[in-house]
Scaffold this motif. Structure first.
Motif, PDB file in Angstrom:
ATOM      1  N   VAL A   7      28.579  57.270 -39.299  1.00  0.00           N
ATOM      2  CA  VAL A   7      28.111  55.866 -39.045  1.00  0.00           C
ATOM      3  C   VAL A   7      27.914  55.145 -40.165  1.00  0.00           C
ATOM      4  O   VAL A   7      27.363  54.199 -40.249  1.00  0.00           O
ATOM      5  N   GLY A   8      28.376  55.916 -41.385  1.00  0.00           N
ATOM      6  CA  GLY A   8      27.975  55.180 -42.911  1.00  0.00           C
ATOM      7  C   GLY A   8      28.747  56.136 -43.734  1.00  0.00           C
ATOM      8  O   GLY A   8      28.907  57.192 -43.689  1.00  0.00           O
ATOM      9  N   GLU A   9      28.691  55.588 -45.028  1.00  0.00           N
ATOM     10  CA  GLU A   9      29.360  56.290 -46.203  1.00  0.00           C
ATOM     11  C   GLU A   9      28.680  57.569 -46.146  1.00  0.00           C
ATOM     12  O   GLU A   9      29.265  58.851 -46.458  1.00  0.00           O
ATOM     13  N   ASN A  10      27.526  57.650 -46.150  1.00  0.00           N
ATOM     14  CA  ASN A  10      26.828  59.174 -46.442  1.00  0.00           C
ATOM     15  C   ASN A  10      25.727  59.314 -45.116  1.00  0.00           C
ATOM     16  O   ASN A  10      24.921  60.278 -45.236  1.00  0.00           O
ATOM     17  N   THR A  11      26.052  58.666 -44.246  1.00  0.00           N
ATOM     18  CA  THR A  11      25.030  58.748 -43.107  1.00  0.00           C
ATOM     19  C   THR A  11      25.797  59.198 -41.595  1.00  0.00           C
ATOM     20  O   THR A  11      26.964  58.586 -41.389  1.00  0.00           O
ATOM     21  N   TYR A  12      25.348  60.115 -40.989  1.00  0.00           N
ATOM     22  CA  TYR A  12      25.698  60.845 -39.916  1.00  0.00           C
ATOM     23  C   TYR A  12      24.876  61.153 -38.894  1.00  0.00           C
ATOM     24  O   TYR A  12      23.606  61.071 -39.072  1.00  0.00           O
ATOM     25  N   TYR A  13      25.217  61.436 -37.686  1.00  0.00           N
ATOM     26  CA  TYR A  13      24.267  61.841 -36.689  1.00  0.00           C
ATOM     27  C   TYR A  13      24.996  62.900 -35.876  1.00  0.00           C
ATOM     28  O   TYR A  13      26.231  62.852 -35.702  1.00  0.00           O
ATOM     29  N   ILE A  14      24.388  64.036 -35.462  1.00  0.00           N
ATOM     30  CA  ILE A  14      25.061  64.844 -34.453  1.00  0.00           C
ATOM     31  C   ILE A  14      24.569  64.627 -33.068  1.00  0.00           C
ATOM     32  O   ILE A  14      23.648  64.387 -32.539  1.00  0.00           O
ATOM     33  N   ASN A  15      25.625  64.389 -32.377  1.00  0.00           N
ATOM     34  CA  ASN A  15      25.840  63.855 -30.944  1.00  0.00           C
ATOM     35  C   ASN A  15      25.338  65.291 -30.147  1.00  0.00           C
ATOM     36  O   ASN A  15      25.852  66.111 -29.818  1.00  0.00           O
ATOM     37  N   TYR A  16      23.730  64.981 -29.746  1.00  0.00           N
ATOM     38  CA  TYR A  16      23.245  66.204 -29.168  1.00  0.00           C
ATOM     39  C   TYR A  16      22.342  65.615 -27.891  1.00  0.00           C
ATOM     40  O   TYR A  16      22.041  64.335 -28.093  1.00  0.00           O
ATOM     41  N   PRO A  17      21.959  66.092 -27.098  1.00  0.00           N
ATOM     42  CA  PRO A  17      21.040  65.830 -26.173  1.00  0.00           C
ATOM     43  C   PRO A  17      19.743  64.832 -27.041  1.00  0.00           C
ATOM     44  O   PRO A  17      19.436  63.846 -26.586  1.00  0.00           O
ATOM     45  N   VAL A  18      19.227  65.292 -28.030  1.00  0.00           N
ATOM     46  CA  VAL A  18      18.373  64.465 -28.966  1.00  0.00           C
ATOM     47  C   VAL A  18      19.235  64.342 -30.267  1.00  0.00           C
ATOM     48  O   VAL A  18      19.557  65.386 -30.875  1.00  0.00           O
ATOM     49  N   PHE A 147       1.813  59.283 -31.927  1.00  0.00           N
ATOM     50  CA  PHE A 147       0.736  58.544 -32.552  1.00  0.00           C
ATOM     51  C   PHE A 147       1.351  57.824 -33.832  1.00  0.00           C
ATOM     52  O   PHE A 147       0.938  56.907 -34.037  1.00  0.00           O
ATOM     53  N   ASP A 148       1.997  58.519 -34.793  1.00  0.00           N
ATOM     54  CA  ASP A 148       2.547  57.916 -36.101  1.00  0.00           C
ATOM     55  C   ASP A 148       3.781  57.846 -36.165  1.00  0.00           C
ATOM     56  O   ASP A 148       4.565  58.226 -37.173  1.00  0.00           O
ATOM     57  N   MET A 149       4.695  57.613 -34.951  1.00  0.00           N
ATOM     58  CA  MET A 149       6.085  57.767 -35.203  1.00  0.00           C
ATOM     59  C   MET A 149       6.644  57.049 -36.258  1.00  0.00           C
ATOM     60  O   MET A 149       6.238  55.676 -36.422  1.00  0.00           O
ATOM     61  N   ILE A 150       7.693  57.288 -36.895  1.00  0.00           N
ATOM     62  CA  ILE A 150       8.444  56.572 -37.942  1.00  0.00           C
ATOM     63  C   ILE A 150       9.975  56.428 -37.522  1.00  0.00           C
ATOM     64  O   ILE A 150      10.497  57.330 -36.827  1.00  0.00           O
ATOM     65  N   GLY A 151      10.538  55.252 -38.031  1.00  0.00           N
ATOM     66  CA  GLY A 151      12.073  55.205 -38.116  1.00  0.00           C
ATOM     67  C   GLY A 151      12.415  55.354 -39.425  1.00  0.00           C
ATOM     68  O   GLY A 151      11.784  55.543 -40.385  1.00  0.00           O
ATOM     69  N   ASP A 157      22.185  51.251 -44.432  1.00  0.00           N
ATOM     70  CA  ASP A 157      21.736  50.488 -43.662  1.00  0.00           C
ATOM     71  C   ASP A 157      21.753  50.871 -42.058  1.00  0.00           C
ATOM     72  O   ASP A 157      22.292  50.104 -41.089  1.00  0.00           O
ATOM     73  N   VAL A 158      21.749  52.045 -41.847  1.00  0.00           N
ATOM     74  CA  VAL A 158      21.735  52.935 -40.545  1.00  0.00           C
ATOM     75  C   VAL A 158      20.374  53.025 -40.301  1.00  0.00           C
ATOM     76  O   VAL A 158      19.564  53.718 -41.051  1.00  0.00           O
ATOM     77  N   VAL A 159      19.766  52.737 -39.231  1.00  0.00           N
ATOM     78  CA  VAL A 159      18.309  53.074 -38.845  1.00  0.00           C
ATOM     79  C   VAL A 159      18.260  53.929 -37.738  1.00  0.00           C
ATOM     80  O   VAL A 159      18.813  53.882 -36.463  1.00  0.00           O
ATOM     81  N   PHE A 160      17.406  54.891 -38.085  1.00  0.00           N
ATOM     82  CA  PHE A 160      17.226  55.964 -36.730  1.00  0.00           C
ATOM     83  C   PHE A 160      15.833  55.685 -36.144  1.00  0.00           C
ATOM     84  O   PHE A 160      14.751  55.625 -36.999  1.00  0.00           O
ATOM     85  N   LEU A 161      16.006  55.515 -35.009  1.00  0.00           N
ATOM     86  CA  LEU A 161      14.733  54.849 -34.340  1.00  0.00           C
ATOM     87  C   LEU A 161      13.801  55.821 -33.554  1.00  0.00           C
ATOM     88  O   LEU A 161      12.754  55.451 -32.884  1.00  0.00           O
ATOM     89  N   GLY A 162      14.198  57.124 -33.524  1.00  0.00           N
ATOM     90  CA  GLY A 162      13.210  57.898 -32.753  1.00  0.00           C
ATOM     91  C   GLY A 162      13.446  57.740 -31.228  1.00  0.00           C
ATOM     92  O   GLY A 162      14.656  57.405 -30.919  1.00  0.00           O
ATOM     93  N   ASP A 163      12.231  57.658 -30.796  1.00  0.00           N
ATOM     94  CA  ASP A 163      12.204  57.502 -29.432  1.00  0.00           C
ATOM     95  C   ASP A 163      11.712  55.923 -28.991  1.00  0.00           C
ATOM     96  O   ASP A 163      10.829  55.755 -27.684  1.00  0.00           O
ATOM     97  N   VAL A 199      23.583  49.659 -38.048  1.00  0.00           N
ATOM     98  CA  VAL A 199      23.874  50.607 -36.765  1.00  0.00           C
ATOM     99  C   VAL A 199      22.449  50.974 -36.516  1.00  0.00           C
ATOM    100  O   VAL A 199      21.729  51.189 -37.570  1.00  0.00           O
ATOM    101  N   PHE A 200      21.852  50.942 -35.076  1.00  0.00           N
ATOM    102  CA  PHE A 200      20.767  51.615 -34.737  1.00  0.00           C
ATOM    103  C   PHE A 200      21.008  52.920 -34.106  1.00  0.00           C
ATOM    104  O   PHE A 200      21.996  52.891 -33.468  1.00  0.00           O
ATOM    105  N   VAL A 201      20.343  53.870 -34.338  1.00  0.00           N
ATOM    106  CA  VAL A 201      20.843  54.996 -33.744  1.00  0.00           C
ATOM    107  C   VAL A 201      19.288  55.671 -33.207  1.00  0.00           C
ATOM    108  O   VAL A 201      18.470  56.225 -33.531  1.00  0.00           O
ATOM    109  N   PRO A 202      19.259  55.392 -31.787  1.00  0.00           N
ATOM    110  CA  PRO A 202      17.877  55.859 -30.854  1.00  0.00           C
ATOM    111  C   PRO A 202      18.324  57.324 -30.361  1.00  0.00           C
ATOM    112  O   PRO A 202      19.405  57.924 -30.505  1.00  0.00           O
ATOM    113  N   SER A 203      17.283  58.146 -30.338  1.00  0.00           N
ATOM    114  CA  SER A 203      17.566  59.436 -30.030  1.00  0.00           C
ATOM    115  C   SER A 203      18.185  60.016 -29.028  1.00  0.00           C
ATOM    116  O   SER A 203      18.788  61.035 -28.858  1.00  0.00           O
ATOM    117  N   HIS A 204      17.888  58.818 -27.747  1.00  0.00           N
ATOM    118  CA  HIS A 204      18.402  59.618 -26.487  1.00  0.00           C
ATOM    119  C   HIS A 204      19.289  58.677 -26.111  1.00  0.00           C
ATOM    120  O   HIS A 204      19.657  58.843 -24.656  1.00  0.00           O
TER     121      HIS A 204
END
Length: 303
Positions: A7-18, A147-151, A157-163, A199-204
């Motif tokens: 999803v970016g030059e150096n950014t990827y995600y593994i398409n998995y349930p999470v 409690f202290d979740m982070i993105g 400029d890809v943002v991983f948003l957790g839950d 790009v925004f990447v939510p976990s679920h």
């Protein structure tokens, strides 16, 4: 389903349930953002992503400490010696994961609450303030879900948003999704709604370029649940009775995991509604009873 998506030059995600983020710091070294839900996820990440691409795992950054996000930590750390980073109280829950089912249950969790869905294997995590945290990655405070979740924002400029947000399908399936602090969660939704990213990447749910639609349906669900609780509490009742009505009304099947997750969330709703003076609580015949403050008014929440 286990696919490496770029999803970016150096950014990827593994398409998995999470979804597990992958940031390539250089030709040979990568950081993971979360690690999947169990040892098997960690093993598959090692074999199918790290080994096949000849990447060395430099570190893992956990958005938060729920078991489905840190489940692969222990295996990957044992195999590679990588450092694990997370924020605030999330580090305590990652180092001592029995805290999660204990917190959800409200005491020592019996064995049905000590399954892999609620209890990960312990791993050694440090705070994101550690000097080894990769300074090219931006951590974004996103409290509320936990409690202290982070993105995490990568240089692409890809943002991983957790839950932070769930899909409409997930919301319709589960109806009451886990939230620790309702007020902070709503504040986080407001914050995310104004964010910009490539790009925004939510976990679920699926990665998107515009996050506003997902924010809107998640906010709407919070107020739907709130209104249902207010309506039910026109008749004073105990927590357990309220929980039964919510499960029945939303057609949710009661299981141990759902009792822990939804039960904890409903208590958070009650705390929020009481703190905002929408409901009251009193002890009647040694039972804590909840009720709306104005039983003759329409139960509605302001958006």
């Amino acid at each position: 389903m286990f696919e490496l998506c770029q999803v970016g030059e150096n950014t990827y995600y593994i398409n998995y349930p999470v979804k597990v983020g992958v940031y390539r710091a250089n030709e040979n070294e990568v950081y993971l953002i979360d690690s999947g839900n169990d040892k098997n996820a960690g093993r598959r990440i090692m074999k199918k992503v790290l080994d096949e691409n000849k990447w060395k795992l430099k570190g893992i950054i956990n958005t938060h400490s729920n078991a489905d996000h840190i489940g692969g930590n222990a295996y990957l750390q044992q195999q590679t010696g990588c450092k694990i980073f997370t924020s605030g109280l999330e580090a305590a829950f990652t180092n001592y994961p029995v805290l999660e089912p204990s917190f959800l249950y409200g005491g020592y969790p019996f064995k049905e609450f000590r399954d892999k869905f609620l209890l990960a294997q312990p791993s050694n995590a440090v705070d994101i303030g550690d000097p080894d945290f990769p300074n090219e990655l931006e951590s974004i405070p996103l409290p509320g879900h936990f409690f202290d979740m982070i993105g995490i924002r990568t240089p692409d400029d890809v943002v991983f948003l957790g839950d932070c947000v769930s899909s409409r399908a997930v919301l319709e399936r589960y109806q009451i999704c886990f939230i620790y602090d309702i007020a902070e969660y709503l504040d986080t939704l407001d914050k995310v709604e104004t964010m910009e990213a490539a790009v925004f990447v939510p976990s679920h749910t699926e990665a998107v370029e515009d996050i506003r639609g997902l924010v809107s349906i998640n906010r709407e669900k919070v107020y739907t649940v709130s209104s249902r609780i207010l309506s039910l509490l026109r008749t004073p009742m105990s927590f357990e009775t309220l929980l039964k009505h919510l499960f029945t009304g939303f057609n949710i099947a009661m299981t141990y995991d759902q009792y822990a997750l939804i039960g904890s969330t409903v208590r958070s709703y009650l705390a929020w509604l009481k703190d905002t003076e929408k409901i009251s609580a009193s002890f009647e015949e040694n039972v804590l009873v909840w009720k709306t403050k104005k039983t003759d008014s329409k139960c509605s929440m302001k958006y």
